[in-house]
Design a protein around this motif. Structure first.
Motif, short mmCIF file in Angstrom:
data_model
loop_
_atom_site.label_atom_id
_atom_site.label_comp_id
_atom_site.label_asym_id
_atom_site.label_seq_id
_atom_site.Cartn_x
_atom_site.Cartn_y
_atom_site.Cartn_z
N GLU A 8 0.83 -1.21 0.00
CA GLU A 8 0.00 0.00 0.00
C GLU A 8 0.86 1.26 0.00
O GLU A 8 0.49 2.27 -0.59
CB GLU A 8 -0.93 -0.01 1.21
CG GLU A 8 -1.98 -1.10 1.15
CD GLU A 8 -2.79 -1.18 2.42
OE1 GLU A 8 -2.57 -0.35 3.33
OE2 GLU A 8 -3.65 -2.06 2.51
N GLN A 9 2.03 1.19 0.64
CA GLN A 9 2.92 2.34 0.66
C GLN A 9 3.46 2.62 -0.74
O GLN A 9 3.56 3.77 -1.16
CB GLN A 9 4.07 2.11 1.63
CG GLN A 9 3.64 2.08 3.08
CD GLN A 9 4.80 1.73 3.99
OE1 GLN A 9 5.83 1.24 3.55
NE2 GLN A 9 4.61 1.99 5.28
N ASP A 26 1.97 1.80 -3.53
CA ASP A 26 0.85 2.30 -4.32
C ASP A 26 0.60 3.78 -4.02
O ASP A 26 0.36 4.57 -4.94
CB ASP A 26 -0.40 1.47 -4.03
CG ASP A 26 -1.54 1.81 -4.97
OD1 ASP A 26 -1.25 2.08 -6.16
OD2 ASP A 26 -2.69 1.82 -4.51
N ALA A 27 0.67 4.16 -2.75
CA ALA A 27 0.48 5.56 -2.38
C ALA A 27 1.60 6.43 -2.93
O ALA A 27 1.35 7.55 -3.42
CB ALA A 27 0.40 5.70 -0.86
#
Length: 102
Positions: free
Chosen positions: A2-3, A5-6
């Motif tokens: 998720e990091q 992707d962010a």
């Protein structure tokens, strides 16, 4: 994950905020195939010279100049129709060899 992707989303947002390259109205290259092959060969030789000089702790102005010329030639190709794909280099080499063999 998720990091990552962010981070990627943040990079894309910043990239969209940049202004596009204005149309410079450059004339089209006379033979884009030859220009692409020349740009590739000049760029490879220039980068090889620059990396060799860096490894020997020197400065190769000729190598850097050749690399810059190659980048400018590729920019000229891109500016002509603004639709260069990643296959332009191998296609150009194949077409040039076909011209020679014909």
């Amino acid at each position: 994950m998720e990091q990552v992707d962010a981070l990627w989303t943040g990079i894309l947002r910043r990239w969209e905020g940049w202004a596009g390259v204005p149309d410079l109205d450059l004339p089209a290259p006379p033979d884009p195939v030859i220009v692409a092959v020349l740009a590739t060969v000049i760029g490879a030789m220039g980068l090889a010279a620059a990396l060799t000089a860096w490894a020997e702790r020197r400065r190769s102005l000729a190598g850097l100049f050749a690399a810059v010329v190659a980048v400018l030639l590729f920019f000229w190709l891109w500016e002509a129709d603004r639709s260069i794909s990643w296959t332009v280099v191998p296609d150009s080499f194949i077409e040039l060899i076909a011209r020679i063999l014909r």
